[in-house]
Enzyme design. Sequence first.
Site: not given
Ligand code: FBP
Length: 553
Positions: A81, A145, A175-176, A202-203, A205, A242, A250, A311, A427
């Site tokens: 991602g 991916r 990590d993967d 990178k991520t 998350d 209201k 995410m 998420e 976003e």
């Molecule tokens: P990575 O772990 O590959 O960095 O991606 C994280 C992420 O943005 C998650 O937060 C989200 O669940 C997922 O990728 C969404 O994946 P996609 O871009 O394939 O819709």
Amino acid sequence: MNLSPLQQARYEYSPKLPGMLRHGISEICVSEGAPTQSVADQDKISALFPNTYGKKEITFQKGQNTSAPKKQVVGVILSGGQAPGGHNVVCGLYDALKATSSENVLYGFKNGPSGLLEDDYVVFDDAFINAYRNTGGFDIIGSGRTKLETKEQFAVAAEVCKKHGITAIVIIGGDDSNTNAAVLAEYFAANNTGVQVIGCPKTIDGDLKNEDIECSFGFDTATKTYSELIGNIERDANSAKKYWHFIKVMGRSASHVALECALETQPNICLISEEVAEKKMSLSQIADQIADSVAKRAAKGMNFGVAIIPEGVVEFVPEFSVLIGEINELLAGSKADAFNALATWEEKYAFIEKGLTKESMAVFALLPQTIQQQLFLERDPHGNVQVSLIESEKLFSALVAAKLKKMKADGLYNGKFSALHHFFGYEGRCAFPSNFDADYCYSLGYNAFMLIQYGYTGYLSKISNLSRPADEWVAGGMPITKMMNMERRHGEDKPVIRKALVELNGKPFQYFEAHRATWAEDTCYTYPGAIQYYGPASVCDITTRTLALEKGN
Ligand code: FBP
């Protein structure tokens, strides 16, 4: 090309390097530390990585560069991602490579790891690179991916490297992807290909972190972007008075993003998946917790609020995981055809009722019908329910509405509940990187080249001391095998980098826990505003609350 004023201005920004990398390439020397061990399962990991296991931790420092002169041809890959700052990793790598020798070459393999297997690439030059400096996105070469994990793929990768004379591959991933980088490094070393492999963390998350990696890049910018939006919503909620806003953020499994946004914005509710799992909370208990906040605020005349939902939360609810398992079983193989052949939802419901255990049926019956139907519509290629597609923000608001209805009937609640729903993910993944991410990523890329130049392989580019100003950052490298343990994946024991979930005894969660009761009842919103790129360092260079709390400053 049409450029926005900010884009133009960001091209000119000079990312800050750690002090020790600022002296010029000829004055960067390496200091080796102690040999390392994997975090667990040392015997198994060392047996699987005989050529790359146990290597030393390394740090760079000022001194005579003693690396052997050699023409470097490097290939870089963006994997998974998008995360803000990816372009700067490539720029830092390119600048260090060219500063070392103008003869050096940087290839960018397109659209993720598949670009390496398909030999689909670009060769970078100054004009190309300059159009991407300090910008968000992964569009410089694209991402993907595809997993690089089989011997056949490694053999193809070795062929492609040989064809171009590639001396090193840099994999920018989570990590993967970095686990696979370690396996690829081992394969290249075992087969004497002469190709080194370096990873970069990178991520958005934030779940690739450990005692060596203080945070993954992109987390800072993404959480600041979501927090800006959440703060804006809080102010709107507090103005209109209201709506209750249910905001999913995410984070495929860990709740670091949700927790950081909560620390930044002090919402009324923030669920933390790891706590849900630890306390074995049911959907009903979670809904009770939110309904309690709604009722207490309503009693004070505040029929509005903000709830953050991570998420991945539903996968952490034990009863929900069991339900998903049973549904997967119920529709396994040809049983799905029998189900799909049923004409009406009533017939399908009867089929489901017959197939699920009493306990799972009770959970299923609690769900709003749209979510019930989603569970049977959205299937992955293996026929499994895609939990990440479940609209958990709508699920929880519907459960809360049902609770409140009952509370009203029992005379326990007398407010108005009107819910709005949001999902913040895409976003934030390609925002202009914050100064922190711009600096951190550039340093990771620059540093990755220093690791290549000094002959290391199977290492993760490591920049630490990140809660301090950049000139105090420490640059070096850590063998990826040090971060690995054995885990069961798809029925097999595999060596993997341990994923970092939110620690319930960690300082960020403890801070949240100590304050959340007040936030739930009162209006304590904070409004972080938009990321600032220019101005005082106290505004522009601040990192996340998570990192600050973890580092005790
Ligand atoms: P990575 O772990 O590959 O960095 O991606 C994280 C992420 O943005 C998650 O937060 C989200 O669940 C997922 O990728 C969404 O994946 P996609 O871009 O394939 O819709």
